[in-house]
Design an enzyme around this catalytic site. Structure first.
Site, PDB file in Angstrom:
ATOM      1  CD  GLU A  46      -3.190   1.364   1.981  1.00  0.00           C
ATOM      2  OE1 GLU A  46      -4.093   2.045   1.901  1.00  0.00           O
ATOM      3  OE2 GLU A  46      -3.092   0.587   2.912  1.00  0.00           O
ATOM      4  CB  CYS A 239      -7.277   2.989   3.494  1.00  0.00           C
ATOM      5  SG  CYS A 239      -7.596   2.222   4.721  1.00  0.00           S
ATOM      6  CG  ASN A 374      -9.091  -1.845   2.085  1.00  0.00           C
ATOM      7  OD1 ASN A 374      -8.325  -2.888   2.281  1.00  0.00           O
ATOM      8  ND2 ASN A 374      -8.968  -0.943   3.046  1.00  0.00           N
ATOM      9  CD  GLU A 375      -9.526  -2.140   6.731  1.00  0.00           C
ATOM     10  OE1 GLU A 375      -9.575  -1.051   7.116  1.00  0.00           O
ATOM     11  OE2 GLU A 375      -8.412  -2.806   7.330  1.00  0.00           O
TER      12      GLU A 375
END
Length: 658
Positions: A46, A239, A374-375
């Site tokens: 990331e 993120c 992603n989350e």
């Protein structure tokens, strides 16, 4: 009782206690169990902590196309410098014109500061490239590496001259060899003479990049990734896939094609952490999806791209429906997923396969996995994800789809996420857990209770975050090693695991711990890196049952802080046993290798340290590293036995040829 008898009794009692504390472990080498996937241990990238620009990506110039919101951020200008915006590249239109300063003793030019300085190494060559034109037909610039703070006679320590000919834009190149190593150099450009010159996409790369690619990776960092022998590379986040708003989300189509025409993107990590704020943190997209696929191929890892599901970061938007794409307007996002698969796997007659070939890779990248979201959590995610699953299944049924269970390792949202992903029949579920020491020490049986009929597990982001001491110290790395025995023991359900984050600049970090740290010329691998490497290089092909008193060895009651797992590597016939002692006392162990007979020699790899707060650093990069050794295995009545005493807080691997 007299003193002599008391002393003898105490000694006998201590000896018996010592004998009783020998931990007998049984490994069944006769029956190979679940297959350990090639993707089991991998890497997660990331762009946080200056992981891309200023890190893995080899570019040394910051804001090379003057596209930052403050156009001269990263640059000093002097003399007659004009910013213009009608350049040759549609999505990067800005450039500068250097004009005569008005007097022969005055100067016009630019100085670029790089990322916390420009790092150059003695004897290495650097490729300076620029798109340029000369409005009057000819012009000359001087390109210098300088030390602006030197007490020496000259600031410049390497100089090259570059002649620009013609009134049309062309790409020019000159090489500069550095006579010294400097972590904090700058790049200076002088206009040489009176004729003006226009400059766009000013770039400086090491010639010696990883695999010697022109738009390549910093060699030492990429080599460290390759040396871990990863089975999978997840990219580009994280993120940044979401962005704090959808305008800043990572868009893969903006990251391919000519590097000069890839638009700037605002990195959501620029402003996320006010206590460690970096106003110049943007994404040049020079490290784009083509480069990620190519890097995966170069290091032998399966590529695993993550794409946006039509949602901005829920942490920063919570239940704000307006922050996300309406469900009935998801088609462009879904098409991005389908087009990406075509870009990776389509033949050269397809629209996106042709674009891949034009970038220099006619052969497919053989993409097998794609992650969406992603989350994310809750119905916001579930209803959108279903549409992606349906579309991908319809067109690419062989692609394995990865969903997410959200940011938690357990709890209501986690459970709802798993239930939804099971209903949607995704192939793997991405779990994230940044947790303290106690969690890792008490989660050694986490995956034993998982449903074997549902999706498989991808432990996509995890690290042990020491409570009150959040850095890469030895103790937390050891607890990660202990927890990973459960990943290995449950290889039938756990198919992938990637530590996170992967990279951090020592002057530009916002999140820690991290796997690899670096400045502009050096790096060090954290102890967590070596834990990951020890597993990845000794993952074997199949799980072997390993127990103590019939129970998995997972720090359970009566096991004195011991964790253990075992695999066999079928091609070499090697049994590999991993034992971690998380207690503060040495632990005698006796490992019975059922199915092997006679005396043998065991190769050992040991990671140990007596200082729990110790860590590797730039100045001591190998303070804590695995040590190789060997020991003799004894011949038992029916099997071969490894008798050993494992030091406190130690991770040891035994390798025995069957």
């Amino acid at each position: 009782m007299n003193k002599k008898l008391l002393t003898c009794a105490l000694a006998l009692s201590a000896a018996m206690a010592s004998f009783a504390q020998t931990h007998v472990m049984d490994v069944n080498t006769k029956k190979a169990g679940a297959t350990v996937q090639n993707t089991m241990y991998g890497l997660f990238f990331e762009d946080i902590n200056y992981a891309a620009d200023g890190g893995l990506y080899g570019e040394l110039v910051k804001n090379r196309s003057f596209e930052f919101p403050q156009s001269f951020m990263g640059w000093q200008t002097f003399g007659n410098v004009t910013l213009k915006n009608d350049g040759p590249f549609e999505r990067c239109p800005h450039y500068v014109e250097l004009g005569y300063a008005g007097h022969s003793e005055r100067r016009t030019g630019l100085v670029n500061e790089g990322y916390f300085g420009i790092g150059v190494i003695e004897g290495e060559e650097y490729r300076f490239t620029v798109w340029a034109k000369a409005p009057k037909g000819t012009a000359r610039i001087r390109v210098q590496l300088i030390d602006a703070n030197t007490m020496g006679e000259r600031q410049d320590f390497a100089t090259a001259k570059l002649d620009v000919n013609g009134t049309e834009w062309k790409k020019y190149e000159v090489r500069i060899k550095s006579p010294r190593t400097d972590n904090k150099a700058s790049l200076r450009i002088f206009l040489d003479g009176k004729n003006p010159v226009a400059l766009e996409h000013i770039s400086l790369f090491p010639v010696n990049t990883f695999k010697n690619r022109e738009n390549g990776m910093r060699r030492d960092i990429a080599q460290a990734l390759a040396d871990m022998h990863p089975g999978v590379l997840r990219f580009p986040g994280g993120c940044i896939v979401e962005g704090e708003c959808l305008d800043n989300r990572y868009q893969w189509k903006n990251t391919i094609g000519p590097v000069e025409n890839r638009p700037l993107n605002r990195n959501r990590w620029e402003f996320t952490f006010e206590h460690r704020y970096y106003p110049d943190y943007f994404q040049s997209y020079g490290l784009g999806f083509f480069e990620f696929f190519q890097l995966s191929e170069d290091i032998g890892a399966e590529p695993l791209p993550v794409l946006n599901v039509g949602m901005a970061c829920q942490y920063q938007n919570r239940n704000n429906e307006k922050a996300h794409v309406p469900v009935d307007e998801l088609d462009p996002y879904i098409q991005d997923c389908l087009d990406l698969i075509e870009f990776a796997n389509g033949d050269t007659t397809t629209t996106w396969g042709k674009k891949r070939a034009e970038m220099g890779h006619p052969a497919p990248f053989n993409l097998k996995f794609i992650a969406v979201g992603n989350e994310q959590w809750g119905d916001f995610y579930f209803v959108r994800m279903q549409k992606f699953v349906d579309a991908i299944r319809a067109k690419y049924p062989k692609i394995q789809i990865i969903g997410t269970s959200g940011p938690d390792s357990e709890g209501k949202n986690f459970d709802l996420g798993w239930e939804a992903m099971k209903r949607q029949k995704v192939d793997l579920v991405d779990e994230h857990f940044y947790r303290p020491e106690s969690w890792f020490l008490t989660s050694g049986l986490r995956y034993e209770k998982y449903d074997r009929k549902g999706p498989k597990v991808f432990a996509g982001e995890y690290a042990c975050h020491g409570k009150g001491k959040k850095w890469n110290h030895y103790e937390t790395s050891l607890y990660e090693a202990a927890f990973m025995t459960d990943l290995e023991r449950n290889a039938d359900i756990v198919h992938m695991a990637t530590y996170a984050p992967m990279l951090a600049h020592v002057e530009g970090w916002q999140w820690r711990p991290d796997l690899i740290w670096y400045d502009n010329v050096r790096l060090f691998k954290s102890v967590s890196y070596y834990v990951q490497q020890m597993y990845a290089m000794n993952k074997g092909t199949n799980v072997l049952t390993m127990t103590m008193d019939g129970q998995p060895i997972a720090g359970q009651e009566g096991q004195d802080g011991l964790f253990a797992s075992s695999v066999i590597d079928k091609p070499s016939g090697t049994v590999i046993v991993k034992v971690i002692n998380t207690s503060k006392q040495k632990q005698p162990v006796s490992i019975n290798l059922s199915g092997i007979k006679g005396e043998r020699k065991a190769e050992t790899i040991t990671l140990t340290c007596t200082d729990m707060m110790a860590e590797n650093t730039l100045d001591e990069p190998e303070k804590i590293v695995p040590q190789e050794g060997s020991l003799n295995c004894e011949a038992g009545k029916k099997n071969t036995v490894i008798n050993d005493e494992i030091a406190p807080m130690t991770f040891r691997i035994y390798k025995v040829k069957k």
